[in-house]
Design an enzyme around this catalytic site. Structure first.
Site, PDB file in Angstrom:
ATOM      1  N   HIS A 207      18.802   2.092 -23.680  1.00  0.00           N
ATOM      2  CA  HIS A 207      18.315   0.737 -23.339  1.00  0.00           C
ATOM      3  C   HIS A 207      16.821   0.578 -23.639  1.00  0.00           C
ATOM      4  O   HIS A 207      16.096  -0.088 -22.893  1.00  0.00           O
ATOM      5  CB  HIS A 207      18.582   0.410 -21.868  1.00  0.00           C
ATOM      6  CG  HIS A 207      20.030   0.348 -21.509  1.00  0.00           C
ATOM      7  ND1 HIS A 207      20.740  -0.821 -21.471  1.00  0.00           N
ATOM      8  CD2 HIS A 207      20.913   1.322 -21.176  1.00  0.00           C
ATOM      9  CE1 HIS A 207      21.999  -0.568 -21.116  1.00  0.00           C
ATOM     10  NE2 HIS A 207      22.126   0.731 -20.936  1.00  0.00           N
TER      11      HIS A 207
ATOM     12  N   ASN B 271      25.825  -4.052 -16.915  1.00  0.00           N
ATOM     13  CA  ASN B 271      25.996  -4.328 -18.346  1.00  0.00           C
ATOM     14  C   ASN B 271      26.722  -5.649 -18.529  1.00  0.00           C
ATOM     15  O   ASN B 271      27.232  -6.224 -17.570  1.00  0.00           O
ATOM     16  CB  ASN B 271      26.827  -3.214 -19.002  1.00  0.00           C
ATOM     17  CG  ASN B 271      26.001  -1.972 -19.327  1.00  0.00           C
ATOM     18  OD1 ASN B 271      24.784  -2.037 -19.423  1.00  0.00           O
ATOM     19  ND2 ASN B 271      26.677  -0.860 -19.505  1.00  0.00           N
TER      20      ASN B 271
HETATM   21 FE1  HDD Z   1      22.315   3.650 -17.519  1.00  0.00          FE
HETATM   22  C1  HDD Z   1      19.158   2.729 -18.327  1.00  0.00           C
HETATM   23  C2  HDD Z   1      23.258   0.334 -17.356  1.00  0.00           C
HETATM   24  C3  HDD Z   1      25.599   4.584 -17.017  1.00  0.00           C
HETATM   25  C4  HDD Z   1      21.332   6.827 -17.181  1.00  0.00           C
HETATM   26  N1  HDD Z   1      21.399   1.871 -17.809  1.00  0.00           N
HETATM   27  C5  HDD Z   1      20.082   1.703 -18.129  1.00  0.00           C
HETATM   28  C6  HDD Z   1      19.778   0.318 -18.219  1.00  0.00           C
HETATM   29  C7  HDD Z   1      20.936  -0.360 -17.956  1.00  0.00           C
HETATM   30  C8  HDD Z   1      21.949   0.625 -17.690  1.00  0.00           C
HETATM   31  C9  HDD Z   1      21.124  -1.858 -17.936  1.00  0.00           C
HETATM   32  C10 HDD Z   1      18.436  -0.275 -18.579  1.00  0.00           C
HETATM   33  C11 HDD Z   1      17.637  -0.657 -17.380  1.00  0.00           C
HETATM   34  C12 HDD Z   1      16.369  -1.326 -17.803  1.00  0.00           C
HETATM   35  O1  HDD Z   1      16.431  -2.453 -18.304  1.00  0.00           O
HETATM   36  O2  HDD Z   1      15.328  -0.706 -17.653  1.00  0.00           O
HETATM   37  N2  HDD Z   1      24.085   2.658 -17.339  1.00  0.00           N
HETATM   38  C13 HDD Z   1      24.232   1.300 -17.186  1.00  0.00           C
HETATM   39  C14 HDD Z   1      25.582   1.016 -16.780  1.00  0.00           C
HETATM   40  C15 HDD Z   1      26.248   2.206 -16.704  1.00  0.00           C
HETATM   41  C16 HDD Z   1      25.300   3.238 -17.034  1.00  0.00           C
HETATM   42  C17 HDD Z   1      26.125  -0.365 -16.481  1.00  0.00           C
HETATM   43  C18 HDD Z   1      27.668   2.490 -16.321  1.00  0.00           C
HETATM   44  C19 HDD Z   1      28.344   1.802 -15.489  1.00  0.00           C
HETATM   45  N3  HDD Z   1      23.303   5.380 -17.211  1.00  0.00           N
HETATM   46  C20 HDD Z   1      24.648   5.567 -16.994  1.00  0.00           C
HETATM   47  C21 HDD Z   1      24.909   6.944 -16.674  1.00  0.00           C
HETATM   48  C22 HDD Z   1      23.701   7.601 -16.688  1.00  0.00           C
HETATM   49  C23 HDD Z   1      22.714   6.597 -17.043  1.00  0.00           C
HETATM   50  C24 HDD Z   1      26.265   7.517 -16.344  1.00  0.00           C
HETATM   51  C25 HDD Z   1      23.352   9.019 -16.445  1.00  0.00           C
HETATM   52  C26 HDD Z   1      24.063   9.853 -15.765  1.00  0.00           C
HETATM   53  N4  HDD Z   1      20.580   4.618 -17.804  1.00  0.00           N
HETATM   54  C27 HDD Z   1      20.398   5.933 -17.549  1.00  0.00           C
HETATM   55  C28 HDD Z   1      18.951   6.383 -17.673  1.00  0.00           C
HETATM   56  C29 HDD Z   1      18.250   5.040 -18.054  1.00  0.00           C
HETATM   57  C30 HDD Z   1      19.395   4.050 -18.099  1.00  0.00           C
HETATM   58  C31 HDD Z   1      18.728   7.553 -18.559  1.00  0.00           C
HETATM   59  C32 HDD Z   1      17.370   5.048 -19.277  1.00  0.00           C
HETATM   60  C33 HDD Z   1      16.113   4.324 -18.899  1.00  0.00           C
HETATM   61  C34 HDD Z   1      16.217   4.120 -17.478  1.00  0.00           C
HETATM   62  O3  HDD Z   1      17.374   4.653 -17.021  1.00  0.00           O
HETATM   63  O4  HDD Z   1      15.404   3.573 -16.774  1.00  0.00           O
HETATM   64  O5  HDD Z   1      18.491   6.885 -16.469  1.00  0.00           O
END
Ligand code: HDD
Length: 754
Positions: free
Chosen positions: A128, A201
């Protein structure tokens, strides 16, 4: 005194000298008060802050929780200074020993400037990375204290400030907006009980069921590690290799290959919390809940050929659209709906509600609207706000709790963790955009870049020296739902049985799509898998799709040149489950056409010397009055001389803004103009793309000849294709109605005729 007025104090520090001045909203064009939701009664402006709310924020007392105005900087009429506030006399030249001599190490002004510049970048989000955000307000429209003690849903009319970031998942920070991808829909609610981040999402299911697989998923989907290609897309071998070996992904693939993955705008897509969460009321009773955001403007998407072309024409398409709509006052609005159900109900479902690859069909549990969100202010600074905002799934407030979804569990850890490296330490909650408006009091101390200046000598609890403060909130605080455990639960790595049903809901989704949507899904699979170099991967995907729908699998196979269908992939679960619902019309994009408004739609009105202006000008006025964006387009900039009336100033050339950047197009009457336009291949290409992308077209008088020149049948029964005489008000009405409908897919063929 003289010096003070010449170089006023830093407003961040001014409170120490003049508290009244510090609390007044700074002056200057970058500071505008938040626009309240029209008709709402409870918006209270605090210090001109965008963080409006009906709670009791502790503004001005705790330096970490004040409104953003505290840190806004406006340099109008200010002198240039160093970071220490020292006025700079010359910002053009470094300090040298003689005009042709060496630059001096002593030049701390040069070194400060260069050093800061050298460290301007922070790591982008691991996923993202590409996103855009806006401020807004959430308003409760139905109070549900019977389900939750979360204060933002406790009272009709209650308003809570929000900051919302939309994103693509795979692309890097500067990647194109219109890639085929899931869109993030992350909302930070600054509630009076603390911040709640609903990090969702635009698709209600996910690729995997367990956080253990997330790094594998992302590694497979991101650019391949040896050569870092392709950017922002899944159309490559490693993604489909992984996908073809992970049948739990099938349901998500159906959504990701649908037009949901190429939205027209952030304003026209849904949002979902995805997981099953819990609501907990004052009595400690819990219900399961699914969160749904629905756009007031309806759900509308691009078509693939258009999305590809927009990537070149305007990679910032979605960012620009969001920004411009808000600047124009066409505030994006979404309704928050809840599906609330009991644990007993969930046990009876044919699917497991802890499995993030499953939806709860609306037919089974209806969606109840509880609030609306209006995005009414653009950020002042992209980095400070949009880039530094840190959404964390772990940020919940009393009344909102987690379920045991194993994907959610990993997320509760991952988000806080990632901010520590992305934002450089454990104090990221103090960055102004992340700071709650609720008060922050605890005994966490120090760490890099600490902002709060804690008073007193107590930083532990229990204590007597600080009068026991800050003290535990007890039942008034966040109490985790005391979920009972099954007596025979053992520590184990594995999944509950119904997680193994990978296809029933993929079939439900397929069966719920219109023919147009089905064709687009087939095309998307065909495109993505055609890019895969490994035949075995393509075949394995087809063998999995055979469990979703035979026609789908066959059509994809044909597109890939697979003549003999492979053996269907062995199913993990052999027991057949009987789904409650086999088709859910709500899953079609066309189920939410929107409120019929044409606000913020972009219309190209083509002009050339010799066009008949009156009808075009009248139309432009009508479109503008209805909130649409009408642009006079021609082969070059400059003034166009119509047959009568004033010259028309061209807004933009065909070259600078090709067809794909418009939602609809108008062709002028006037034999001379049409002759001129017809000799320019770019005009015809413009028209063909509009037609191929199923957009409304209105041709006045001789303008219809341009359609014919493109091979478009003007007498076809197509409500999106309007041929009119110059004074036809009916035609204008028909055009506006066609615009409100967005697209006219009846004319679409595969392969395209025009
Ligand atoms: Fe995630 C970012 C949504 C599963 C780990 N995720 C991130 C963002 C969104 C989502 C909208 C961007 C937030 C922003 O605008 O800063 N992610 C989802 C959804 C998931 C999902 C709807 C499943 C239902 N994500 C998911 C899993 C993991 C992550 C299973 C890790 C185990 N996601 C992350 C992260 C991020 C992220 C690595 C990257 C940047 C951040 O968090 O701030 O932690």
């Amino acid at each position: 005194q003289e010096l003070a007025s010449a170089f006023p104090f830093n407003p961040n520090k001014a409170a120490e000298y003049d508290p009244d001045a510090a609390l007044a909203p700074p002056e200057g064009p970058s500071v505008r008060p938040a626009d309240p939701i029209v008709g709402a009664s409870t918006v209270t402006e605090r210090n001109g802050s965008d963080k409006v709310g009906s709670g009791s924020p502790n503004i001005g007392q705790n330096p970490t929780v004040g409104p953003l105005d505290r840190v806004r900087v406006d340099s109008t009429n200010r002198v240039l200074t160093t970071n220490q506030g020292v006025p700079i006399a010359d910002n053009q030249h470094s300090l040298k020993a003689g005009l042709r001599g060496p630059t001096l190490l002593e030049d701390f002004i040069l070194r400060e400037k260069i050093t800061h510049f050298d460290h301007e970048r922070i790591p982008e989000r691991i996923v993202h990375a590409r996103g855009s955000a806006a401020h807004g307000v959430f308003e409760c429209t139905q109070a549900i204290p019977e389900f939750t003690r979360a204060s933002l849903l406790g009272e009709v009319g209650k308003q809570t400030p929000v900051f919302v970031r939309f994103s693509t998942v795979l692309g890097e920070r500067g990647s194109t907006d219109t890639a085929r991808d899931v869109r993030g829909f992350a909302v930070k609610f600054y509630t009076d009980q603390g911040n709640w981040d609903l990090v969702g999402n635009n698709i209600p299911v996910f690729f995997i069921q367990d956080a253990m697989k997330f790094p594998d998923l992302v590694h497979a989907a991101k650019p391949e590690p040896h050569f870092a290609m392709p950017q922002a897309g899944t159309a490559h071998d490693t993604f489909w290799d992984f996908a073809s070996l992970m049948p739990e992904i099938t349901h998500m693939l159906m959504w990701a290959m649908s037009d949901r993955a190429i939205p027209r705008s952030y304003r026209t897509m849904q949002g979902f919390g995805v997981h099953t969460y819990r609501l907990v009321n004052d009595e400690g009773e819990s219900h399961f809940v699914k969160f749904h955001w629905s756009p007031k403007a309806g759900t509308h998407s691009l078509v693939w050929d258009e999305a590809v072309k927009i990537s070149g024409a305007d990679p910032d398409f979605h960012r620009r659209d969001l920004w411009e709509a808000i600047e124009a006052g066409a505030y994006p609005e979404y309704e928050l709906g809840l599906q609330v159900f009991t644990e007993e109900q969930a046990e009876g479902f044919s699917f497991d509600v802890l499995d993030a690859t499953k939806i709860v069909p609306e037919e089974l549990v209806p969606i109840v609207p509880v609030g609306r969100m209006v995005l009414n202010r653009n950020p002042d600074n992209f980095f400070a706000e949009t880039e530094q905002v840190a959404f964390c799934v772990a940020h919940v407030v009393p009344g909102i709790d987690f379920s045991n979804d194993p994907l959610l569990a990993g997320r509760i850890h991952s988000y806080v963790d990632t901010q520590i490296s992305r934002l450089g330490g454990p104090n990221f909650h103090e960055i102004p955009i992340n700071a709650p408006i609720a008060q922050v009091h605890n005994n966490q101390r120090d760490g890099i870049h600490r902002q709060a200046i804690h008073r007193g000598r107590v930083s532990y609890e229990p204590n007597s020296l600080g009068g026991g403060c800050p003290f535990q909130a007890g039942a008034a605080g966040l109490v985790s739902f005391p979920e009972p455990r099954e007596a025979d639960d053992h520590k184990v790595r594995g999944k509950a049985e119904r997680f193994a049903d990978h296809y029933t809901q993929a079939t439900l989704f397929w069966n719920s799509q219109t023919d147009v949507e089905k064709q687009h899904i087939i095309n998307a699979f065909r495109f993505e898998l055609s890019r895969v170099q490994t035949p075995a991967v393509r075949e394995r995907m087809v063998s999995g799709l055979m469990h979703v729908d035979a026609d789908l699998a066959q059509a994809v196979a044909t597109g890939l040149g697979i003549r003999e269908m492979p053996t269907p992939m062995p199913k993990v679960m052999t027991r057949e489950l009987t789904p409650e619902v086999t088709a859910s019309p709500a899953l079609s994009l066309f189920a939410r056409p929107g409120d019929g408004s044409i606000r913020a739609r972009r219309i190209a009105i083509v002009v050339a010397d010799g066009c008949e202006a009156a009808s075009l000008v009248a139309l432009a006025q009508r479109l503008t009055a209805e909130g649409a964006v009408a642009r006079f387009v021609s082969t070059a900039l400059g003034a166009v001389e119509p047959t009568s009336g004033d010259a028309i100033e061209v807004d933009v050339s065909l070259e600078a803004a090709p067809s794909v950047l418009y939602d609809a197009m108008v062709l002028p009457a006037g034999a001379d103009a049409v002759r001129r336009l017809q000799t320019d291949g770019r005009t015809l290409e413009f028209i063909k793309d509009q037609y191929r992308h199923c957009k409304p077209l209105l041709a006045f008088g001789e303008g219809a000849q341009l359609l014919t020149a493109c091979g478009i049948e003007t007498d076809a029964a197509d409500p999106g294709l309007i041929v009119a005489t110059t004074d036809a008000t009916d035609a204008t009405d028909a055009f506006v109605a066609a615009l409100a409908k967005h697209r006219h897919f009846a004319r679409e063929t595969d392969p395209p005729r025009v």
